[in-house]
Write an enzyme that holds these catalytic residues in place. Structure first.
Site, PDB file in Angstrom:
ATOM      1  CE  LYS A 230      -3.631   2.267   2.662  1.00  0.00           C
ATOM      2  NZ  LYS A 230      -4.589   2.099   3.760  1.00  0.00           N
ATOM      3  CE  LYS A 283      -6.059   1.848  -0.440  1.00  0.00           C
ATOM      4  NZ  LYS A 283      -6.570   1.903   0.892  1.00  0.00           N
ATOM      5  CB  SER A 310     -11.428   7.313  -3.180  1.00  0.00           C
ATOM      6  OG  SER A 310     -10.177   7.749  -2.670  1.00  0.00           O
TER       7      SER A 310
HETATM    8  C1  PBG Z   1      -7.174   2.921   5.695  1.00  0.00           C
HETATM    9  C2  PBG Z   1      -7.621   2.927   4.273  1.00  0.00           C
HETATM   10  C3  PBG Z   1      -7.528   3.972   3.359  1.00  0.00           C
HETATM   11  C4  PBG Z   1      -8.083   3.494   2.163  1.00  0.00           C
HETATM   12  C5  PBG Z   1      -8.507   2.195   2.403  1.00  0.00           C
HETATM   13  N1  PBG Z   1      -8.183   1.860   3.700  1.00  0.00           N
HETATM   14  C6  PBG Z   1      -7.086   5.361   3.516  1.00  0.00           C
HETATM   15  C7  PBG Z   1      -5.697   5.689   3.844  1.00  0.00           C
HETATM   16  O1  PBG Z   1      -4.797   4.858   3.889  1.00  0.00           O
HETATM   17  O2  PBG Z   1      -5.482   6.881   4.071  1.00  0.00           O
HETATM   18  C8  PBG Z   1      -8.192   4.256   0.873  1.00  0.00           C
HETATM   19  C9  PBG Z   1      -9.209   3.747  -0.094  1.00  0.00           C
HETATM   20  C10 PBG Z   1      -9.543   4.670  -1.202  1.00  0.00           C
HETATM   21  O3  PBG Z   1      -8.909   5.727  -1.426  1.00  0.00           O
HETATM   22  O4  PBG Z   1     -10.499   4.342  -1.914  1.00  0.00           O
HETATM   23  N2  PBG Z   1      -8.246   2.617   6.539  1.00  0.00           N
END
Ligand code: PBG
Length: 362
Positions: A230, A283, A310
């Site tokens: 991630k 991701k 997103s």
């Molecule tokens: C953390 C989490 C995030 C996303 C999924 N799980 C946000 C982050 O790491 O700041 C992002 C998902 C997206 O942008 O669609 N709980």
């Protein structure tokens, strides 16, 4: 240098008898266009085919009743109160989508995100409603602290006087202290009926810690889907609106990966596999298709997910709303590309639209 290039070109021409033009009167040996002549032929040789089974739909859950609130930066995506989820679960399942992943917006936030491990937390209620309505719908939970903490960070912070860890910066996300809480979170989600636990905080040892917590409580049968790779990405911007989870200060770069790194992704995956991950994730998806491909090639025998995040969704929505892109064409193209790059399944806000378009035929 120049001379050598000239020679290479000559060689190339000498060897390419097949590339002759109509002017020379000769026939082309290779005509890839033969297989693109009509839809039936194109369908026969298509290498990657999307199916609603490939999608997991993220759902944002908020407290209250009869709440369905659209997220400003994500048109078509809503925060739901649990009471509305039974009907929604039916629709999702009927569309052929096998599962959802839940994100909670708690009524109260605190320093350690307590609502994330309270049996009546917002996600726990949602799990029960969904599993009750459609037992076959796979319910995954995102396991992280950021939506539940008042500071918006993904773990316990190095704060206070004196600092618990004087050698670490103030505000640093403390690793092993966070693992203890993640253990409580997964057990509470499992007790509420979650089918798959998906740790997303990029905390070292998170997979091992939650595996052990699950096993210790009789949940050795529940799989872990690790957000193994991630990145610290700007593409999460709209999600932080949706989940009301932006960090109150600083950023997530001391735990999420540097977008510049590719080899490190393979190390992260190897560690997660060693700790007992059942499935892996990369991701975001579209800016990281090279990473997806290399994880798929290096670890071919593990199911691999991609999170079409997103910001990827909002870009398509915004451009389509302006008439600059055709939403259906580019959405299916983007999802196909993610699958082609190696994803077995895709977490995507486009899931319902894409499933509908697929059922209508291209
Ligand atoms: C953390 C989490 C995030 C996303 C999924 N799980 C946000 C982050 O790491 O700041 C992002 C998902 C997206 O942008 O669609 N709980």
């Amino acid at each position: 240098m120049h001379e050598k290039k000239g020679n290479d070109d000559k060689m190339l021409l000498k060897n390419s008898k097949d590339i002759q033009t109509a002017e020379t009167g000769a026939r082309l040996q290779y005509r890839p266009r033969r297989l693109r002549l009509n839809p039936a032929l194109r369908g026969m040789v298509r290498e990657t085919e999307l199916n609603p089974r490939d999608f997991i739909l993220p759902l944002f859950i908020r407290p209250g009743i009869k709440q369905k609130i659209e997220i400003r930066s994500m048109p078509g995506v809503f925060q739901w109160s649990s009471d509305l989820l039974a009907a929604e679960a039916e629709k999702i399942y009927a569309a052929g989508i096998p599962g959802v992943i839940l994100f909670g917006i708690p009524s109260e936030k605190d320093a350690i995100g307590s609502e994330n491990f309270s049996p009546d937390g917002v996600v726990h209620q949602a799990i029960r409603v969904l599993k009750n309505a459609v037992p076959d719908l796979v319910v995954m939970t995102d396991v992280c602290m950021c939506e539940y903490t008042d500071h918006g960070h993904c773990g316990v912070l190095n704060v206070g006087a004196p600092l618990p860890h004087p050698n670490l910066p103030e505000g640093y996300v403390l690793n092993d202290e966070t693992l203890d809480i993640l253990g409580k979170v997964v057990v509470s989600h499992a007790q509420a009926g979650a089918d798959i636990l998906a740790p997303s905080g990029m905390i070292d040892g998170m997979v091992g810690a939650i595996r052990q917590a699950l096993d210790n409580h009789g949940f050795e049968h529940l799989p872990v889907l690790s957000y193994s790779v991630k990145y610290a990405s700007g593409f999460y911007g709209p999600f932080r609106d949706a989940a009301e989870s932006p960090p109150k200060f600083g950023d997530r770069k001391s735990h999420q990966m540097d977008p510049a790194n590719a080899r490190e992704a393979l190390r992260e995956v190897a560690i997660d596999i060693q700790e007992g991950a059942d499935m892996l994730m990369v991701k975001p998806a579209l800016p990281y298709l090279d990473i997806l491909r290399s994880v798929r090639d290096r670890f071919p025998d593990y199911p691999l997910a991609a999170y079409n995040v997103s910001g990827e969704y909002s870009m398509i929505k915004a451009a389509s709303a302006n008439g600059w892109l055709d939403e259906r064409t580019v959405t299916l193209e983007a999802l196909t590309a993610i699958k082609r790059a190696g994803a077995d399944f895709i977490l995507t806000y486009h899931a319902m639209d894409a499933a509908r378009w697929l059922s209508e035929g291209r």
